[in-house]
Design an enzyme around this catalytic site. Structure first.
Site, PDB file in Angstrom:
ATOM      1  N   HIS A   1       0.837  -1.200   0.000  1.00 20.21           N
ATOM      2  CA  HIS A   1       0.000   0.000   0.000  1.00 20.21           C
ATOM      3  C   HIS A   1       0.874   1.253   0.000  1.00 20.21           C
ATOM      4  O   HIS A   1       1.216   1.778   1.065  1.00 20.21           O
ATOM      5  CB  HIS A   1      -0.915  -0.005   1.226  1.00 20.21           C
ATOM      6  CG  HIS A   1      -1.822  -1.198   1.297  1.00 20.21           C
ATOM      7  ND1 HIS A   1      -1.372  -2.444   1.667  1.00 20.21           N
ATOM      8  CD2 HIS A   1      -3.152  -1.343   1.047  1.00 20.21           C
ATOM      9  CE1 HIS A   1      -2.384  -3.311   1.641  1.00 20.21           C
ATOM     10  NE2 HIS A   1      -3.479  -2.670   1.270  1.00 20.21           N
TER      11      HIS A   1
ATOM     12  N   PRO B   1      -6.371  -4.835  10.883  1.00 21.26           N
ATOM     13  CA  PRO B   1      -7.829  -4.836  10.987  1.00 21.26           C
ATOM     14  C   PRO B   1      -8.262  -3.458  11.496  1.00 21.26           C
ATOM     15  O   PRO B   1      -7.888  -3.047  12.597  1.00 21.26           O
ATOM     16  CB  PRO B   1      -8.100  -5.947  12.003  1.00 21.26           C
ATOM     17  CG  PRO B   1      -6.892  -6.852  11.891  1.00 21.26           C
ATOM     18  CD  PRO B   1      -5.750  -5.903  11.670  1.00 21.26           C
TER      19      PRO B   1
ATOM     20  N   HIS C   1      -3.975   3.049  -3.536  1.00 18.68           N
ATOM     21  CA  HIS C   1      -4.174   2.616  -2.148  1.00 18.68           C
ATOM     22  C   HIS C   1      -3.463   1.304  -1.847  1.00 18.68           C
ATOM     23  O   HIS C   1      -2.678   1.227  -0.919  1.00 18.68           O
ATOM     24  CB  HIS C   1      -5.675   2.461  -1.850  1.00 18.68           C
ATOM     25  CG  HIS C   1      -5.959   1.695  -0.602  1.00 18.68           C
ATOM     26  ND1 HIS C   1      -5.967   2.276   0.642  1.00 18.68           N
ATOM     27  CD2 HIS C   1      -6.200   0.376  -0.393  1.00 18.68           C
ATOM     28  CE1 HIS C   1      -6.222   1.351   1.558  1.00 18.68           C
ATOM     29  NE2 HIS C   1      -6.366   0.196   0.954  1.00 18.68           N
TER      30      HIS C   1
ATOM     31  N   GLU D   1     -17.866  -3.692  24.076  1.00 17.96           N
ATOM     32  CA  GLU D   1     -17.019  -4.875  24.199  1.00 17.96           C
ATOM     33  C   GLU D   1     -15.804  -4.809  23.275  1.00 17.96           C
ATOM     34  O   GLU D   1     -14.687  -5.139  23.692  1.00 17.96           O
ATOM     35  CB  GLU D   1     -17.835  -6.141  23.891  1.00 17.96           C
ATOM     36  CG  GLU D   1     -18.995  -6.408  24.847  1.00 17.96           C
ATOM     37  CD  GLU D   1     -20.259  -5.637  24.487  1.00 17.96           C
ATOM     38  OE1 GLU D   1     -20.274  -4.960  23.429  1.00 17.96           O
ATOM     39  OE2 GLU D   1     -21.239  -5.704  25.248  1.00 17.96           O
TER      40      GLU D   1
ATOM     41  N   TYR E   1     -18.997  -9.833  19.949  1.00 21.06           N
ATOM     42  CA  TYR E   1     -18.820  -8.406  19.676  1.00 21.06           C
ATOM     43  C   TYR E   1     -17.341  -8.017  19.665  1.00 21.06           C
ATOM     44  O   TYR E   1     -16.982  -6.990  19.103  1.00 21.06           O
ATOM     45  CB  TYR E   1     -19.526  -7.564  20.756  1.00 21.06           C
ATOM     46  CG  TYR E   1     -20.987  -7.304  20.506  1.00 21.06           C
ATOM     47  CD1 TYR E   1     -21.928  -8.320  20.630  1.00 21.06           C
ATOM     48  CD2 TYR E   1     -21.449  -6.033  20.153  1.00 21.06           C
ATOM     49  CE1 TYR E   1     -23.271  -8.089  20.417  1.00 21.06           C
ATOM     50  CE2 TYR E   1     -22.798  -5.789  19.939  1.00 21.06           C
ATOM     51  CZ  TYR E   1     -23.710  -6.816  20.076  1.00 21.06           C
ATOM     52  OH  TYR E   1     -25.046  -6.577  19.857  1.00 21.06           O
TER      53      TYR E   1
ATOM     54  N   HIS F   1     -21.580 -16.129  32.640  1.00 22.90           N
ATOM     55  CA  HIS F   1     -22.846 -16.515  32.005  1.00 22.90           C
ATOM     56  C   HIS F   1     -22.506 -17.356  30.776  1.00 22.90           C
ATOM     57  O   HIS F   1     -22.873 -17.043  29.649  1.00 22.90           O
ATOM     58  CB  HIS F   1     -23.664 -15.273  31.630  1.00 22.90           C
ATOM     59  CG  HIS F   1     -24.103 -14.465  32.829  1.00 22.90           C
ATOM     60  ND1 HIS F   1     -23.218 -13.917  33.712  1.00 22.90           N
ATOM     61  CD2 HIS F   1     -25.336 -14.126  33.279  1.00 22.90           C
ATOM     62  CE1 HIS F   1     -23.881 -13.269  34.668  1.00 22.90           C
ATOM     63  NE2 HIS F   1     -25.159 -13.396  34.435  1.00 22.90           N
TER      64      HIS F   1
ATOM     65  N   HIS G   1     -28.545 -14.655  24.520  1.00 25.70           N
ATOM     66  CA  HIS G   1     -27.551 -14.497  25.581  1.00 25.70           C
ATOM     67  C   HIS G   1     -26.844 -15.795  25.951  1.00 25.70           C
ATOM     68  O   HIS G   1     -25.980 -15.790  26.814  1.00 25.70           O
ATOM     69  CB  HIS G   1     -28.218 -13.892  26.827  1.00 25.70           C
ATOM     70  CG  HIS G   1     -28.509 -12.423  26.684  1.00 25.70           C
ATOM     71  ND1 HIS G   1     -29.235 -11.911  25.629  1.00 25.70           N
ATOM     72  CD2 HIS G   1     -28.148 -11.352  27.442  1.00 25.70           C
ATOM     73  CE1 HIS G   1     -29.323 -10.591  25.750  1.00 25.70           C
ATOM     74  NE2 HIS G   1     -28.672 -10.230  26.836  1.00 25.70           N
TER      75      HIS G   1
END
Lengths: 744, 744
Positions: free
Chosen positions: B107, B197, B344, B492, B522, B543, B555
């Site tokens: 790039h 990322p 790019h 998160e 998430y 949980h 959940h």
């Protein structure tokens, strides 16, 4: 109820003062001032814990405002007296309180605080037909703060939906009930989408509003606006904090989705307590930066007219979505728990329920809907039927004048696939030129869009890498909403959640969305909701392995194939060439109740002998075999880009006199669904010498290779280098397959 | 270079006009006007494709501005003449161009556009020691737009880092090189964190800045500010679109991280072309809403003094982070490809490289660093050594006066574990009271914080559910940055990425972060970066199954355990009781180069006989066995909350005369690392009758149960109902285990 039928009266209300528009308070627009109409007896002036310069605010909003003596004019002039409105609002509150109490589980706080906006939406504003929750032109409602689902269940119950009867309310959160702990579209007709994981609901709503805008642009005529509805959403502080909501709302602003109206339940309480500890940004200012119109209703507890006026103002702004920040008191009415974390996610407890009944003057037994409230709401059944009938007449008129468009719209509404659609899919022979499956995918996308009127989609800023442009169409933009290429920008999570909204607008919509396969990590929460909520989104995931080369380990998926194979109700497809890519699309289009993920190569692959669409439909199948009696010496199993390697290795092994079967395992899920007989015909128990090759994690492959087989794969992160070099270094070569096969 | 040593001179520059501060252009602050100093010959006035009312802007920014005749005063008066500055900037550009060209991959666009800010940061502003990239008090730099890594490699090379020598530049993106396709901290000393990322790098930077603020508040003295550095970051349009960046920046604004200075490379180009098609929000206005100070440098290509002045202004604002929007031209200098997507992510090509050389007046061969540039940069080696020596002297002084604090800070700097730290972990007997592992986890967290000075963390708005509060400490807030409870809000992904930043600040930091296990979806992209970048973050995930009950399938994790078992370099731990929870924390603390995920129960679990910390360290071990000669009739395998069920079933089967072994499989990864002998001692090949029980997906369990065993688990989504009911309906009961075991 019918907003369009009384535009003049409605507009007359716009002039009313809306207390607290954000723009009117430039110094501290996001901080809560004591609402003007909030002068309740118990506001004795306790101060918040916060040391910041926030204005005085009661930690407990307790006694209700006195009902106004005279009837007030409501939005459509139909909503009855103010006393009845308050009674209806309290009915909603107590249905939520009672259901949570009976279940001893749930979230009473949001329904108690949002009951006024809920009432106004479902009783005064929204157009729907309770006896047909799937009526095409209904207004859509999404409760993004899904934990407050008792609000929606109470509203559906009052409105006359058959999905939430008295016994359903009493069965809240119980096994097999239609009133689960978060709203689920597949359990409860009237619930548009599955929410609960925060922030995604508002993104779903963006998808619903996008479809309305798109279909309206495609199908409406000057004399017949056959597509015409609003999308309403309630979101909370939690939704606002999640990045996905910012992604989706940035797009909604960009697209100018004027018929999207979002209520931000600004109650200043999240699970950890006052939002002051983690969330002090100026939300309305952020939304203005995103291109939204914003309004602030300072008193969402009793300022009903302010809520009504805000909705009218929002409707008057046609080129921007609107955020209505509604400041409410969580658990409004509970004298000892309102405005505290304790009312967010737990039953009030018998004593506090009683105190709340006293406080709000509610003499009724649990789950009771007073007769006058019941009677007031009962009109929605007839009115809803009338709305749908009117629309049907309008559609008949439309069909008469615009036959072709009507037929197209009908397939979108019904979801019926045009006869012979699958013949549009391309097929290939071994002589067809080698190509990357991402390119072959583009051929399929462009073929399908010719035969499926509801086919549309796009990429998260990788259209030219994912190869997802629909060549016949332009970009869906504010000024060109009739087009079908969606430009999501670098917003994977928002893209997935928007696609979930799109697919649930109407059965004949086929949204696809694309990014690099590794970036499913960014959108996994949305993909899971696709799977859970039976959303047939097509995920076009290219650059599916180390085969992408130099971008290196951050961009190279390793664990992703297996991670989706472990997810329920999703199809993980990894086609090897053109025929298999076409097969994967056939499967994806046919599976409307589960999403499909297509893992596609960046690199060129040959068209292999023996591959087929029919094979893909079975998940796994024999590509070649030179043995007799279902008993080859060895079985080589490949997927996607590694099937070529398996085929090459088979050639070598056959030269050495072995009988070899090559199996393409495109989808474990589809293969699992085949008969035992078919499975035995592909993987005969008697043949233990099995080698799998796949450029991904090997965990899980024991299922097919058994205790004596070997899995060739990658159990480390990738590397930055030319693809061929990495394949070689990682042992993903025909030579290695041959060596491993011979070692068995 | 040393900003603190010339505060007066620096401050004098603040007064200069900074062209284009966002606030100065309220009408259209985010839209690009033709920069004042941008009057280049080739600006012939082509118009953008966009139909919007954007002002005229050249699609190609080609010829360089003429070097100013006289030397300009630079930030610290040391940067040499303007001609030399421009030469250095062009050196950076051509190192990037040449490396991408040689690799034929990469790039070039970002390095060419960002070379000026890169030069100013590394040559004029930042304090670092190239010969010790790990010097504690260095300024941190994060390239959030990691694809532009050649910018950073060029800068590290010029600055004298041994990690990027001439041959490394020539080996860009090749197998085994130290210059991979995206910046990776574990490959290239001088790179702080792994980026690529998009959006995560800015969040990492928030974590780095958070640590500085925290440690400064804990350790600085009025006479000795021993902790004192800035965190700089460059992020691009893609980073801005990703939701994670909004999450992290909302927190940075909330926390008032004044020493975080972010450069937003506003080049209007992303992979799909002009950002106009998907990204038209007002970024600076959004950041102001998030509580940031914002500046706009309109001419980032040649407005060096504007960049310098912006940095000084940013430093002067001490209570807010600063976003400097720097409008640049991607691929600046390339006559035919600048300001286009084509520059790019692809090599320019020989012809365009030559044209760019002509255009920028660059007569040198590829990879050449002119002698005067080399000589100019060479001072950083001596200056860096001096900076570190000065700081060492300062630390010696600190140590003399503040012995206790110095010792504590030293363990944070060195990462050395205090002797006997592990004895702080609690242990339990079967008589200890039953408890949820989330509660037992809290005991461990509060024990560890007593012995590990670098232990800190928090939850994504679930502290009271995840049980993660450190009782001895208050909240890390703007006014109390010395505290150790982090309040991430419902963010998160931001939480995970911030934690990755924290852990890489100094070896003795132990960040933990928490949410419900299902919401790893998430933050999965951040967890993967933890694993890839060798970041020992502790993920406290409560949980962890259908055992959470009524909240229902949105959940309830199903596929999550297996999905992480497929991920490289991460420990997926699922403890069954108190001893195992303590063991999991011991493992997590010891594993500094891989993250640990602890899956913990909401529901109460008994303290089991036979569990141990040592067992956990082996990943899998025998909890009980009544057989002889390593040959039980049956092996029952459980993890976490289902180990109790396996133990109960074993009791039943033993009553019926079977010999039964119960194995706790806490971590597949740790078990895999044991010797074959140990593995055989736990799972003897001769015993084929094996039953596993785990409240999650069964795919992958074949590895342990073999072809003849049975896996009891869940291969569908969960349900909303009381936990006990779901366990029963799904067959996760001792009765079912007994029945299945007897069927084998």
């Amino acid at each position: 109820m019918a907003a369009t039928s009384s535009v003049a009266a409605a507009q007359a209300l716009v002039g009313r003062a809306i207390s607290g528009r954000a723009a009117a308070n430039p110094t501290h627009p996001d901080r809560l001032a004591l609402p003007a109409g909030f002068g309740l007896s118990s506001l004795s002036g306790r101060r918040l814990r916060s040391a910041r310069g926030r204005q005085e605010r009661s930690p407990r909003a307790a006694a209700p405002a006195q009902p106004r003596a005279a009837a007030v004019e409501t939005l459509e002039g139909k909503a009855g007296t103010a006393a009845l409105v308050m009674k209806s609002i309290n009915t909603i509150r107590f249905l939520a309180v009672d259901a949570v109490e009976k279940a001893n589980s749930g979230h009473p706080g949001l329904p108690m605080g949002c009951a006024p906006m809920g009432h106004i939406l479902y009783d005064e504003v929204m157009r729907y037909n309770p006896k047909n929750p799937y009526w095409f032109n209904r207004d859509r409602f999404v409760l993004s703060a899904g934990h407050g689902c008792m609000l929606q269940y109470a509203l559906l119950h009052l409105a006359g939906y058959d999905s939430v009867l008295d016994e359903d309310l009493k069965n809240f959160r119980q096994w097999g009930s239609r009133t689960p702990g978060h709203p689920e579209n597949f359990e409860t007709p009237g619930v548009e989408v599955t929410t609960g994981p925060l922030g995604q609901g508002i993104a779903n709503a963006v998808g619903l509003a996008l479809v309305e805008r798109h279909l309206a642009a495609r199908f409406n005529k000057p004399d017949n606006e056959i597509v015409d509805h609003y999308t309403y959403v309630i979101l909370g502080d939690g939704c606002q904090m999640e990045g996905v909501s910012n992604e989706a709302c940035s797009l909604a602003g960009h697209w100018g989705l004027g018929k999207l109206i979002a209520f931000y339940d600004d109650n200043h309480i999240s699970i950890d307590g006052d939002t002051e500890i983690a969330f002090t940004e100026d939300v309305n200012a952020r939304f203005e930066a995103l291109g939204w119109h914003t309004i602030w209703v300072k008193n969402g507890n009793t300022g009903y007219d302010d809520i009504r006026a805000a909705i009218l103002e929002a409707k008057a702004v046609k080129d921007k979505p609107t955020l209505i920040k509604v400041t409410t008191t969580i658990g409004y009415g509970s004298p000892n728990k309102a405005n505290s974390y304790s009312v967010h996610g737990s039953a009030l407890g018998a004593k506090e329920v009683e105190a709340t009944r006293q406080n709000l003057g509610w003499p009724y037994e649990p789950f009771h809907v007073p007769e006058d409230v019941k009677s007031h709401w009962s009109r929605h059944i007839t009115e809803g039927a009338a709305l749908e009938a009117q629309w049907n007449a309008k559609f008949a008129e439309y069909e008469r004048k615009y036959k072709e468009e009507a037929a197209e719209l009908k397939t979108i509404i019904s979801g019926e696939l045009p006869a012979g659609w699958e013949t549009a899919l391309p097929t290939y022979t071994p002589e067809s030129s080698a190509d990357a499956t991402r390119n072959l995918s583009q051929q399929c996308l462009n073929a399908l869009v010719n035969v499926l009127p509801g086919f549309l989609g796009g990429s998260a800023d990788l259209a030219s890498s994912n190869m997802t442009l629909l060549k016949k169409f332009g970009d869906f933009q504010k000024s060109t909403p009739e087009e079908r290429n969606l430009r999501f920008g670098v917003r994977e999570h928002g893209m997935g959640a928007i696609s979930n909204g799109i697919v649930h607008h109407s059965p004949g919509l086929f949204p696809y969305c694309a990014t690099f396969f590794v970036f499913t990590d960014y959108m996994r929460a949305a993909i899971r909701i696709s799977a859970l909520s039976e959303s047939g989104v097509i995920y076009v995931m290219t650059h599916d392995s180390i085969g992408l080369g130099e971008d290196g380990p951050t961009h190279q998926p390793i664990e992703h194939l297996m991670s989706f194979r472990a997810m329920p109700n999703i199809l993980m497809l990894r086609p090897a060439d053109g025929n298999e890519t076409a097969g994967a699309y056939k499967v994806a289009v046919l599976n409307r109740k589960r999403p499909s993920i297509l893992a596609l190569s960046r690199q060129k692959l040959p068209q292999l002998a023996g591959t087929s669409i029919e094979g893909v439909e079975k998940g796994g199948y024999i590509v070649s075999d030179d043995s007799n009696d279902n008993k080859p010496d060895i079985i080589l199993i490949g997927s996607g880009s590694e099937l070529e390697i398996a085929v090459k290795a088979a050639g070598e092994l056959r030269k050495e006199g072995k009988t070899v079967r090559v199996v393409s395992l495109v989808s474990w899920e589809l293969f699992d669904e085949q008969s035992d007989e078919y499975k035995e015909s592909v993987f005969p128990a008697a043949v233990a010498a099995r080698v799998s090759i796949e450029a991904g994690a090997t965990v899980g492959w024991e299922k097919f290779i058994g205790g004596k087989g070997k899995a060739i794969g990658i159990d480390r992160f990738g590397a930055s280098a030319p693809a061929g070099k990495i394949y070689k270094e990682f042992g993903l070569t025909a030579e290695n397959v041959v060596a491993v096969a011979k070692s068995l």
